[in-house]
Scaffold this motif. Structure first.
Motif, short mmCIF file in Angstrom:
data_model
loop_
_atom_site.label_atom_id
_atom_site.label_comp_id
_atom_site.label_asym_id
_atom_site.label_seq_id
_atom_site.Cartn_x
_atom_site.Cartn_y
_atom_site.Cartn_z
N CYS A 242 0.84 -1.21 0.00
CA CYS A 242 0.00 0.00 0.00
C CYS A 242 0.87 1.25 0.00
O CYS A 242 0.59 2.21 -0.74
N LYS A 243 1.91 1.26 0.82
CA LYS A 243 2.79 2.43 0.88
C LYS A 243 3.46 2.69 -0.47
O LYS A 243 3.45 3.81 -0.98
N ASN A 244 4.00 1.64 -1.08
CA ASN A 244 4.67 1.80 -2.36
C ASN A 244 3.69 2.10 -3.48
O ASN A 244 4.03 2.77 -4.46
N GLY A 245 2.45 1.62 -3.34
CA GLY A 245 1.42 1.95 -4.31
C GLY A 245 1.09 3.43 -4.30
O GLY A 245 0.83 4.03 -5.35
N LYS A 246 1.12 4.03 -3.12
CA LYS A 246 0.84 5.46 -3.02
C LYS A 246 2.00 6.30 -3.59
O LYS A 246 1.78 7.36 -4.18
N VAL A 247 3.22 5.82 -3.41
CA VAL A 247 4.36 6.50 -4.04
C VAL A 247 4.22 6.44 -5.56
O VAL A 247 4.43 7.44 -6.26
N LEU A 248 3.84 5.27 -6.06
CA LEU A 248 3.61 5.11 -7.50
C LEU A 248 2.50 6.05 -7.97
O LEU A 248 2.62 6.69 -9.03
N ARG A 249 1.44 6.16 -7.19
CA ARG A 249 0.32 7.04 -7.55
C ARG A 249 0.80 8.48 -7.74
O ARG A 249 0.41 9.15 -8.72
N GLU A 250 1.63 8.95 -6.84
CA GLU A 250 2.11 10.33 -6.95
C GLU A 250 3.02 10.52 -8.15
O GLU A 250 3.00 11.57 -8.80
N LYS A 251 3.84 9.51 -8.45
CA LYS A 251 4.68 9.60 -9.65
C LYS A 251 3.82 9.67 -10.91
O LYS A 251 4.08 10.46 -11.82
N LEU A 252 2.78 8.85 -10.95
CA LEU A 252 1.89 8.84 -12.11
C LEU A 252 1.10 10.14 -12.20
O LEU A 252 0.83 10.65 -13.30
N ARG A 253 0.72 10.69 -11.05
CA ARG A 253 -0.03 11.94 -11.05
C ARG A 253 0.77 13.07 -11.70
O ARG A 253 0.23 13.91 -12.42
N ASN A 254 2.07 13.06 -11.46
CA ASN A 254 2.93 14.08 -12.07
C ASN A 254 3.06 13.91 -13.57
O ASN A 254 3.47 14.85 -14.28
N LEU A 255 2.72 12.72 -14.07
CA LEU A 255 2.84 12.43 -15.50
C LEU A 255 1.50 12.45 -16.21
O LEU A 255 1.44 12.29 -17.44
N LEU B 12 -3.16 -2.18 -8.76
CA LEU B 12 -4.20 -1.83 -9.72
C LEU B 12 -5.35 -1.08 -9.05
O LEU B 12 -5.92 -0.15 -9.62
N SER B 13 -5.67 -1.48 -7.83
CA SER B 13 -6.70 -0.77 -7.07
C SER B 13 -6.31 0.70 -6.91
O SER B 13 -7.13 1.60 -7.14
N GLU B 14 -5.06 0.95 -6.55
CA GLU B 14 -4.59 2.32 -6.34
C GLU B 14 -4.63 3.12 -7.64
O GLU B 14 -5.00 4.31 -7.65
N ILE B 15 -4.28 2.49 -8.74
CA ILE B 15 -4.28 3.19 -10.03
C ILE B 15 -5.69 3.53 -10.48
O ILE B 15 -5.99 4.68 -10.85
N VAL B 16 -6.59 2.56 -10.44
CA VAL B 16 -7.96 2.77 -10.94
C VAL B 16 -8.73 3.74 -10.05
O VAL B 16 -9.55 4.53 -10.54
N LYS B 17 -8.48 3.74 -8.76
CA LYS B 17 -9.15 4.68 -7.86
C LYS B 17 -8.79 6.12 -8.18
O LYS B 17 -9.58 7.03 -7.93
N ASN B 18 -7.63 6.34 -8.74
CA ASN B 18 -7.12 7.70 -8.90
C ASN B 18 -7.02 8.19 -10.34
O ASN B 18 -6.87 9.39 -10.57
#
Length: 491
Positions: free
Chosen positions: A144-157, A454-460
């Motif tokens: 979950c922690k690393n998924g949120k880091v990934l989310r922020e990286k993707l958000r910047n892109l 995938l849950s983290e990506i699709v939610k955001n």
């Protein structure tokens, strides 16, 4: 006179080679292309990785699902026949991986992927508890922690430009595997130009090239080519990273004065970092593992635990980009589970409630299995599903084309997650994690990581198509020569 002798000798060698190959073909009833002297069928397979899967498909179609091919004088039987594959994978005797795996031994040595016989059985037995579901629950906060880091990286892109998601997800997967089963945090996502990830790609490309190309496979030839220097450089990076992880965990155990696995050693229920701790502390046949044996197993799981999961995740994101309706079904399922609080972490039981996401992952792995091909060595004459397999044959088991077989799946190239819902299907028609005694030991680990990510990506994000299909190639894992590109839009 000398030229005549040389010419006659050459003709004799070619003739003897051809006669030997033609005689060998009589040992099996599996048909295949007529081999040429010396090179066998090598000219058919000496292609790049993107063409390789197409060649295999062409041979399978032409010869009825299985084909005998020769790389020089070595006999291979290629198959996408599900009955033959089932017979081989369920065998408790046909467990050796075959000659082709020698090309990854400079990297992985005799780890669990490549080892055979008593060593494989011993290591498989004592490492299996490291993936007990009670252990996996401890990894959930890490994912979950690393998924949120990934989310922020993707958000910047997420700016309307195409994103190649493979290298980005690879760093998240590397953080997950090192921090969970290795017990050491390397913060790979902070390094957008990870040497480790690039070195894995180099080794995968070189090893798979040698597996399919008999002209560069022999050491005497390979060592003279530029590929050897590339391999040595990659190995130095990979082994250095592995030793860094091992030494860091060893130091932690020393500082904590932990010298054995304790009362729960057998099932590892209280041992949070069970995998690496097992390697460092356990005894096999009364002896501690050598540093080299530990390195080989850690290298194996550093590769298998991040590269295959990366492929599974990246191709699933690609599939979702082309199917907005599937994304919305996943999103609705997430809303039903999380309510209005998308920031909180899922519980372990809530992951099991993500039933539709399960179907999506299975369908994605059907179309894009992370490991498209595996090998098995036939060590005695056997007959399986009507196929006569002589001793000394290396089987090339083609999951990729088998799982796209129209006789097994209606409209096989269409992405339909619902095809896995409430259907009593032969389990050997879907082999994303192989099957039988040598199935993937980390299957539950990978599926759990994929669900969380995938849950983290699709939610955001809404995942939109870029319009460029992946150019698929078999490089140990299923890679795409042109990347795996999508466009992200913040929800």
């Amino acid at each position: 006179m000398i030229l005549i002798i040389v010419f006659v000798a050459l003709i004799a060698v070619l003739l003897l080679s051809w006669l030997s190959l033609m005689w060998d073909k009589r040992l099996t009833n599996v048909k295949g292309p007529t081999p040429f002297p010396i090179i066998g069928s090598g000219h058919l397979l000496a292609v790049d990785s993107t063409e390789f899967l197409k060649v295999l498909k062409r041979l399978e179609v032409e010869y009825g699902g299985s084909a005998t091919i020769y790389l020089s004088s070595m006999r291979y039987i290629l198959t996408a026949n599900p009955k033959l594959i089932e017979g081989i994978l369920t065998s408790t005797d046909l467990l050796a991986k075959g000659y082709s795996y020698n090309f990854i031994k400079p990297w992985l040595g005799n780890g669990l992927l490549t080892s055979e016989g008593s060593r494989w059985k011993a290591h498989r037995k004592f490492l299996t508890p490291a993936f007990h579901f009670n252990i996996l629950q401890n990894f959930l906060p890490i994912f979950c922690k690393n998924g949120k880091v990934l989310r922020e990286k993707l958000r910047n892109l997420a700016n309307g430009s195409p994103i190649n998601v493979f290298p980005i997800i690879a760093l998240a997967a590397l953080d997950n595997v090192t921090e969970s089963i290795m017990g050491v945090s390397v913060n790979a996502q902070e390094d957008s130009e990870s040497e480790f990830v690039k070195a894995v790609e180099v080794m995968s490309r070189i090893a798979s090239m040698r597996m399919r190309n008999p002209f560069v496979a022999p050491d005497v030839v390979f060592n003279l080519l530029p590929y050897k220097a590339d391999q040595d450089k990659a190995l130095d990076i990979l082994h250095s990273q592995t030793r860094k992880v091992i030494n860091a965990r060893r130091e932690e155990l020393k500082n904590s004065e932990i010298t054995d696995l304790g009362a729960d050693a057998e099932i590892g229920l209280k041992n949070k970092h069970a995998f690496l701790d097992l390697l460092l502390l356990a005894e096999v046949d009364g002896k501690k593992l050598s540093d080299e044996h530990i390195r080989e197993e850690v290298d194996t799981f550093m590769f298998e635990g991040h590269d295959t999961t990366t492929a599974g995740l990246a191709y699933c994101v690609y599939c979702l980009s082309n199917h907005e309706d599937v994304q919305e079904k996943i999103f609705d399922e997430q809303k039903a589970i999380f309510g209005d609080d998308f920031e909180r972490n899922p519980t372990y039981s809530e992951l099991h409630q993500m039933k539709y996401l399960d179907l999506v992952i299975k369908e994605s792995l059907r179309l894009f299995p992370s490991v498209p091909l595996i090998g098995r060595e036939i060590d005695r004459d056997v007959d399986i599903a009507g196929h006569r397999l002589p001793k000394g044959t290396t089987m090339v088991i083609d999951f990729f084309n088998m799982q796209r077989n129209a006789e097994l799946y209606e409209d096989p190239l269409e992405f339909r997650p619902d095809r896995f819902g409430n259907i009593n299907r032969n389990p050997f028609f879907w082999l994303a994690f192989s099957a039988g005694p040598r199935n993937c030991i980390g299957q539950k680990f990978a599926l759990m990581e994929m669900k969380v990510t995938l849950s983290e990506i699709v939610k955001n994000f809404k995942i939109l198509p870029y319009g460029e299909e992946p150019e698929l190639g078999a490089d140990l894992i299923l890679r795409s020569r042109n990347g795996i590109k999508v466009i992200l839009e913040t929800r």
